[in-house]
Each structure stands twice: as C-alpha cells, then as structure tokens.
Design a protein around this motif. Sequence first.
Motif, PDB file in Angstrom:
ATOM      1  N   UNK A 188      78.907   9.367 -18.614  1.00 49.74           N
ATOM      2  CA  UNK A 188      77.485   9.569 -18.886  1.00 49.74           C
ATOM      3  C   UNK A 188      76.919   8.359 -19.617  1.00 49.74           C
ATOM      4  N   UNK A 189      77.643   7.874 -20.612  1.00 52.60           N
ATOM      5  CA  UNK A 189      77.195   6.690 -21.346  1.00 52.60           C
ATOM      6  C   UNK A 189      77.091   5.469 -20.442  1.00 52.60           C
ATOM      7  N   UNK A 190      78.072   5.258 -19.561  1.00 51.55           N
ATOM      8  CA  UNK A 190      78.033   4.121 -18.639  1.00 51.55           C
ATOM      9  C   UNK A 190      76.857   4.244 -17.675  1.00 51.55           C
ATOM     10  N   UNK A 191      76.587   5.473 -17.217  1.00 47.01           N
ATOM     11  CA  UNK A 191      75.450   5.669 -16.321  1.00 47.01           C
ATOM     12  C   UNK A 191      74.126   5.411 -17.011  1.00 47.01           C
ATOM     13  N   UNK A 192      73.998   5.835 -18.252  1.00 44.87           N
ATOM     14  CA  UNK A 192      72.758   5.581 -18.992  1.00 44.87           C
ATOM     15  C   UNK A 192      72.556   4.093 -19.240  1.00 44.87           C
ATOM     16  N   UNK A 193      73.621   3.388 -19.602  1.00 43.92           N
ATOM     17  CA  UNK A 193      73.506   1.946 -19.846  1.00 43.92           C
ATOM     18  C   UNK A 193      73.139   1.222 -18.560  1.00 43.92           C
ATOM     19  N   UNK A 194      73.783   1.557 -17.459  1.00 41.49           N
ATOM     20  CA  UNK A 194      73.466   0.882 -16.195  1.00 41.49           C
ATOM     21  C   UNK A 194      72.040   1.200 -15.749  1.00 41.49           C
ATOM     22  N   UNK A 195      71.566   2.419 -15.994  1.00 44.05           N
ATOM     23  CA  UNK A 195      70.203   2.787 -15.642  1.00 44.05           C
ATOM     24  C   UNK A 195      69.196   2.007 -16.490  1.00 44.05           C
TER      25      UNK A 195
END
Length: 97
Positions: free
Chosen positions: A16-23
């Motif tokens: 979830x954290x990686x997805x938020x950062x990439x977004x």
Amino acid sequence: MPRKVSPLLLVILLLVGAGLVSQMLANPTQMIIPVVIFGAIYLLYKFPPGGARTRTKPRNKPINRKEAQTTKPKSRKNIPFRVIEGGKDDDNLPKYH
C-alpha cells in the motif's frame, strides 16, 4: 505490551505504501481529493463538533464497598412452591389442528 505484526499484514502495508508513493510521483493532483477527505475525517474524529461531544454528568461521590455491604438487603417473603395439578391425555393419537 507490543504485539507481533503478522508477516502478511507487513507485506500488505508495504505494498500500500509503495502504491501511494508511486501514485504521488506519477500524478500528484489525483491524490488531493483522497487526502482532503481522510484529513477531514481525521479532524472530525479528533475534534468533534459541539453538538456531538458527550457531556459528562457530575457524579456523586463514590460509595465505599464497606458502606455498600453494611446496608441490609431487602428481605423477601418465603413463599413455598405451588404444584399445579395437570394431566396428560390418555389418547395416543397425535393432535392435529
């Protein structure tokens, strides 16, 4: 006492954290609405409006356990059990309505 974090929960939180950062890196303007909504929910949770606050009533002084035990319990009348005479039908046939 700290609880152990399960490995599955840790993996999910990392994804979830990686997805938020990439977004945020790809399109930061798209994240404005969710951040504002979650921020408003958090602020309303921490600082509820005036009508939603629970107002505590002033409490009477606490009763000591010794004082509570010294009071007499209400006495009850000693009523014996009553037997209600009943009978069973002698028919062995089932009753239908």
